[in-house]
Scaffold this motif. Sequence first.
Motif, short mmCIF file in Angstrom:
data_model
loop_
_atom_site.label_atom_id
_atom_site.label_comp_id
_atom_site.label_asym_id
_atom_site.label_seq_id
_atom_site.Cartn_x
_atom_site.Cartn_y
_atom_site.Cartn_z
N ALA A 39 -54.57 -59.04 14.54
CA ALA A 39 -53.85 -60.40 14.44
C ALA A 39 -54.04 -60.78 13.03
N LEU A 40 -52.80 -61.05 12.34
CA LEU A 40 -52.68 -61.77 11.01
C LEU A 40 -53.67 -61.26 10.09
N VAL A 177 -40.29 -65.40 11.55
CA VAL A 177 -40.91 -64.02 10.96
C VAL A 177 -41.76 -64.24 9.79
N LEU A 178 -42.94 -63.78 9.87
CA LEU A 178 -43.74 -63.97 8.84
C LEU A 178 -44.06 -62.60 8.21
N MET A 179 -43.81 -62.53 7.02
CA MET A 179 -43.94 -60.93 6.56
C MET A 179 -44.74 -60.97 5.35
N ARG A 180 -45.75 -60.04 5.17
CA ARG A 180 -46.56 -59.83 3.90
C ARG A 180 -46.72 -58.33 3.62
N GLN A 181 -47.45 -57.94 2.58
CA GLN A 181 -47.84 -56.53 2.35
C GLN A 181 -49.28 -56.54 2.75
N VAL A 182 -49.60 -55.45 3.71
CA VAL A 182 -51.00 -55.25 4.03
C VAL A 182 -51.31 -53.72 3.88
N ASN A 183 -52.42 -53.16 3.26
CA ASN A 183 -52.66 -51.93 3.14
C ASN A 183 -51.17 -51.04 2.55
N GLY A 184 -50.77 -51.62 1.69
CA GLY A 184 -49.50 -50.97 0.88
C GLY A 184 -48.49 -50.84 1.97
N LYS A 185 -48.31 -51.64 2.92
CA LYS A 185 -47.18 -51.55 3.84
C LYS A 185 -46.54 -52.84 4.30
N GLY A 208 -49.79 -65.98 -1.26
CA GLY A 208 -48.70 -65.60 -2.18
C GLY A 208 -48.24 -64.54 -1.80
N ASP A 209 -46.61 -64.50 -1.98
CA ASP A 209 -45.84 -63.17 -1.83
C ASP A 209 -45.35 -63.22 -0.53
N ASP A 210 -46.05 -63.97 0.49
CA ASP A 210 -45.40 -63.99 1.88
C ASP A 210 -43.96 -64.35 2.08
N ILE A 211 -43.20 -63.83 2.84
CA ILE A 211 -42.05 -64.27 3.07
C ILE A 211 -41.79 -64.75 4.42
N VAL A 212 -41.30 -65.96 4.46
CA VAL A 212 -41.11 -66.66 5.95
C VAL A 212 -39.38 -66.58 6.30
N VAL A 213 -38.87 -66.00 7.40
CA VAL A 213 -37.59 -65.85 7.71
C VAL A 213 -37.52 -66.82 8.95
N VAL A 214 -36.64 -67.65 8.97
CA VAL A 214 -36.30 -68.56 10.08
C VAL A 214 -34.92 -68.16 10.59
N GLU A 215 -34.94 -67.40 11.83
CA GLU A 215 -33.63 -66.50 12.15
C GLU A 215 -32.51 -67.64 12.65
N GLN A 216 -31.42 -67.34 12.77
CA GLN A 216 -30.39 -68.25 13.14
C GLN A 216 -30.16 -67.86 14.74
N SER A 217 -30.05 -68.69 15.64
CA SER A 217 -29.49 -68.44 17.07
C SER A 217 -28.42 -67.50 16.93
N GLY A 218 -28.34 -66.27 17.95
CA GLY A 218 -27.39 -65.68 18.01
C GLY A 218 -27.01 -64.54 16.91
N SER A 219 -27.82 -64.33 15.95
CA SER A 219 -27.48 -63.38 14.96
C SER A 219 -27.78 -62.08 15.27
N ILE A 233 -46.20 -64.14 19.42
CA ILE A 233 -47.35 -64.70 19.57
C ILE A 233 -48.35 -64.31 18.29
N GLY A 234 -47.65 -64.28 17.34
CA GLY A 234 -48.25 -64.15 15.85
C GLY A 234 -49.01 -62.80 15.97
N VAL A 235 -48.67 -61.75 16.39
CA VAL A 235 -49.43 -60.44 16.34
C VAL A 235 -48.66 -59.52 15.39
N PHE A 236 -49.49 -59.34 14.26
CA PHE A 236 -48.69 -58.39 13.20
C PHE A 236 -48.50 -56.97 13.58
#
Length: 241
Positions: A39-40, A177-185, A208-219, A233-236
């Motif tokens: 988790a995170l 969606v919350l994205m980040r670089q961990v252990n080079g991936k 720093g360098d995290d990316i947050v994407v709020v998806e659109q409904s039906g995309s 539930i916030g599990v990476f």
Amino acid sequence: MRIGLSVLLALLSALMVLPGCSSTEAVRREQVNAVSGNALPPPDTTTASGAYQGATDYRIGAQDLLGISVFGVQELDKEVRVNSNGQISLPLIGTVIAGGKTVPELEADLARRYADGYLQNPQVTVFVKEYTSQRITLEGAVNKPGIYPITGKTTLLQAIALAGGIDDKIADLGGIVLMRQVNGKRMAAVFDLRQVRRGLIEDPQVYGDDIVVVEQSGSKSAYRRFIESAPAIGVFRWFFP
């Protein structure tokens, strides 16, 4: 009443074994792998407390806000923002290159300049008040998508507020969606904003360098496919676009 993570996992497991479930066996296995992950974790260059732990000390960057004080000479105390060329301008000594220097290096440089014909044994203190070279990206169904500086500990809800909040007309509250670089991936986690607001799941810290994407409904984007295969539930887990 708050529902613990273990209860949510138990409910999810029970749902996956119900007869007549439309999900394929491959998706079921993918979901189980997702909820059993870590988790995170913080990103590669940052500790859980937000401290920089790269190979070298933090180096001042463009747009950082610096607090500079000279002991006993209040008139020289100043807040300055580093310009795009890495420069700052100070009383008496004029333009100084700050970009690329560590805080101790800049303190020593300023002390040397003030001692050259102005002050005797000056004691200069530099404090980075805003690490604007540590920035996060917010995109998708937010009111003001863009790249934003973060200072100190910042949570997901606070990050979304920086972008003017979500667009209520098109946002999928269960598809954050919350994205980040961990252990080079690249890793990512899905959050349900309603559960975060109610305290049912953690309001995670962003770095720093995290990316947050709020998806659109039906995309029908790659993020949507990821959301459909991962519990909110916030599990990476590893992110493969």
